[in-house]
Design a protein around this motif. Sequence first.
Motif, PDB file in Angstrom:
ATOM      1  N   THR A 118       0.813  -1.205   0.000  1.00 19.91           N
ATOM      2  CA  THR A 118       0.000   0.000   0.000  1.00 19.91           C
ATOM      3  C   THR A 118       0.851   1.262   0.000  1.00 19.91           C
ATOM      4  OG1 THR A 118      -0.281  -0.411   2.345  1.00 19.91           O
ATOM      5  CG2 THR A 118      -2.149  -0.883   0.948  1.00 19.91           C
ATOM      6  N   THR A 119       2.043   1.237   0.629  1.00 20.23           N
ATOM      7  CA  THR A 119       2.823   2.475   0.641  1.00 20.23           C
ATOM      8  C   THR A 119       3.592   2.703  -0.660  1.00 20.23           C
ATOM      9  OG1 THR A 119       4.510   1.313   1.918  1.00 20.23           O
ATOM     10  CG2 THR A 119       3.095   2.817   3.134  1.00 20.23           C
ATOM     11  N   VAL A 120       4.260   1.687  -1.184  1.00 22.06           N
ATOM     12  CA  VAL A 120       5.034   1.951  -2.404  1.00 22.06           C
ATOM     13  C   VAL A 120       4.425   1.312  -3.656  1.00 22.06           C
ATOM     14  CG1 VAL A 120       7.223   2.314  -1.210  1.00 22.06           C
ATOM     15  CG2 VAL A 120       6.629   0.028  -1.987  1.00 22.06           C
ATOM     16  N   ARG A 121       3.323   0.598  -3.496  1.00 22.91           N
ATOM     17  CA  ARG A 121       2.587  -0.016  -4.603  1.00 22.91           C
ATOM     18  C   ARG A 121       3.296  -1.225  -5.233  1.00 22.91           C
ATOM     19  NH1 ARG A 121      -1.875   1.673  -6.204  1.00 22.91           N
ATOM     20  NH2 ARG A 121      -1.682   0.753  -8.267  1.00 22.91           N
ATOM     21  N   ALA A 122       4.331  -1.754  -4.574  1.00 22.86           N
ATOM     22  CA  ALA A 122       4.974  -2.952  -5.131  1.00 22.86           C
ATOM     23  C   ALA A 122       3.965  -4.090  -5.114  1.00 22.86           C
ATOM     24  CB  ALA A 122       6.201  -3.332  -4.309  1.00 22.86           C
ATOM     25  N   GLY A 123       3.767  -4.732  -6.259  1.00 21.32           N
ATOM     26  CA  GLY A 123       2.839  -5.852  -6.333  1.00 21.32           C
ATOM     27  C   GLY A 123       1.400  -5.440  -6.618  1.00 21.32           C
ATOM     28  N   MET A 124       1.181  -4.143  -6.866  1.00 20.37           N
ATOM     29  CA  MET A 124      -0.187  -3.669  -7.106  1.00 20.37           C
ATOM     30  C   MET A 124      -0.502  -3.577  -8.592  1.00 20.37           C
ATOM     31  SD  MET A 124      -1.627  -3.061  -4.150  1.00 20.37           S
ATOM     32  CE  MET A 124      -2.717  -1.645  -3.997  1.00 20.37           C
ATOM     33  N   GLY A 125       0.437  -3.878  -9.448  1.00 23.81           N
ATOM     34  CA  GLY A 125       0.218  -3.757 -10.886  1.00 23.81           C
ATOM     35  C   GLY A 125      -0.504  -4.961 -11.456  1.00 23.81           C
ATOM     36  N   PRO A 126      -0.638  -4.994 -12.778  1.00 26.82           N
ATOM     37  CA  PRO A 126      -1.420  -6.061 -13.410  1.00 26.82           C
ATOM     38  C   PRO A 126      -0.856  -7.472 -13.197  1.00 26.82           C
ATOM     39  CG  PRO A 126      -0.328  -4.679 -15.060  1.00 26.82           C
ATOM     40  CD  PRO A 126      -0.180  -3.991 -13.737  1.00 26.82           C
TER      41      PRO A 126
END
Lengths: 107, 461
Positions: free
Chosen positions: B403-411
Amino acid sequence: MSTASRFKARPSTNHFISLTIDGQSVLAKPGDSVAAAMLAYSGDAMRHTVKGSPRAAYCMMGVCFDCLVEVDGYPNTQACMVQVKEGMVIRRQQGLRKLKKEPTGGE
Amino acid sequence: MANEFDLIIVGAGPAGMSAAYTAAKNKAKVLLLDEQPYAGGQIFRNIESQVNGESIYGDEYETGKALINRLGTQGISLEFRASVWRIDEARNVLWSRDEVSHISTARHVLLTGGAQERPMLFPGWTLPGVMPVGAAQILMKSSGLLPRDAVLVGSGPLLYWVAVQLIRAGAPPKALVDTQTPAMYLKALKHLPQALPAMVTLLKGVRYLQEIRAAKIKRFSRSSDFAVTETDHNELCLSFKSKGFAQQITAPIILTHHGIIPATNLARSAGVKHEWNEQQQCIQPVVDGWGQTNISGLHIAGDSAGIGGAEVAQASGQLAALNILCLSSYISKLERDTASRKAFTKRRRAMSIRAFLDVAYTPLAELQLPSNETIVCRCEEVTAGEIRRSVEQGADGPRQVKTTVRAGMGPCQGRLCDPTVRTILASCQVPTSLPNARSPVKPVKLGELAALSNSTFHNHD
Ligand code: FES
């Protein structure tokens, strides 16, 4: 300037599929994925990220999503998971594309 | 709702194909789904249309063809280009093709999704022209594309096997940059006696190394400290150290390999329990000898149940199918046990080499713990430094990092970065629980979902 393909030229055959990549006519082989056709054609990036970094197909098996291009007006298509079709219109993507399924119109 | 099939198998690689055949031969109705346009999995990809297949791919070729031919057995329904994005509690399998979703149901589901490459991270690994060797193999098998003057980097059986295939196909690599150290081999030696049942495989490996030597491929050993930059001519310049000395080599394409890990997203999203495999440095599902998971009606076989290779996968697929046949009363327990004896022996024999390979080709710590400037999450362009900083600022688990750096939040839903994020967190003394996955595990268009809910469950095309 376009970069030479990073792959060896394939022996030519009479069976090919013609499509366009950013308006350029390109011949692909039946059975090619869109990503394979693009890699065979040029060593350039297939898209640029939001931050402007060049990317091309990485895993070729549907895992990484780095091969997202616009196919026949549909953005964010995984190029490694779609096979080429006669007359296909492929465009490289810049930055983020609208996620809505909405043809953006080809040539 | 009535089950249309006795068994749905997801993945038509060696495990899925042998399971389908075993089940159908015993009168079960099987649906075999695969994302690719043809059967074979990554190892036997497009095997039927290979020119000179045998001379380049060796006995892999014959084995693959035999498995594919047996898919003609009555009782097997095949659906290709079918990408499964959800398996729910009622064992409804939701899959999509050409942006149309379908639901198929069965009493039993067997996941045989195979493996993916463990990404090899260093500065510049995201540049066009850097790919895993597996990707090059796919391009070679399905499109006849051979990399031009490739530099192969990393270690592991697949790296050498691809080098050999390239030599045989007339596109020898420019160099082989090996991360192997003599110390790793020495450590692995004690596992050698136990690997004797897999002597054939061992000897094959030795022959490959001889073939590479005979082709006079330039070889660097004990390599580390990799970085790739783009030259003015859009070629790639790989700099590294070999035996402590700085080296540089320029090539149009750089192929990396650092081992393979099970593909677990679908199983995790279905609620299957997973565990950490310390030796192979990856997470894998918890299964019993038959491949049964903690979810009733859900089995997993092949590399997605734990890396073992094609021979192990074939045996495991057969064993899972026999157990499912027994659970569905197609065969008795006695019949299952008699029929499975051979497969168990075959699997044990093929597995005996694992301990040796795992130690000889342990993933290098440097590659697991990338430098701060290295991108870890390709999708969201998050570097290792940003992840470490988020830990300093108080992120206390993979979820907070997300949630803080968005690692793993992509497609890609963390398929590529998750293992690295985990190792980085562990090195920062942050406890990491095993990751959940959410469905859909593949992006599904909203319109597709709407169409699906409007149609009745029985409505297939
Ligand atoms: S190249 Fe990785 S998803 Fe297409």
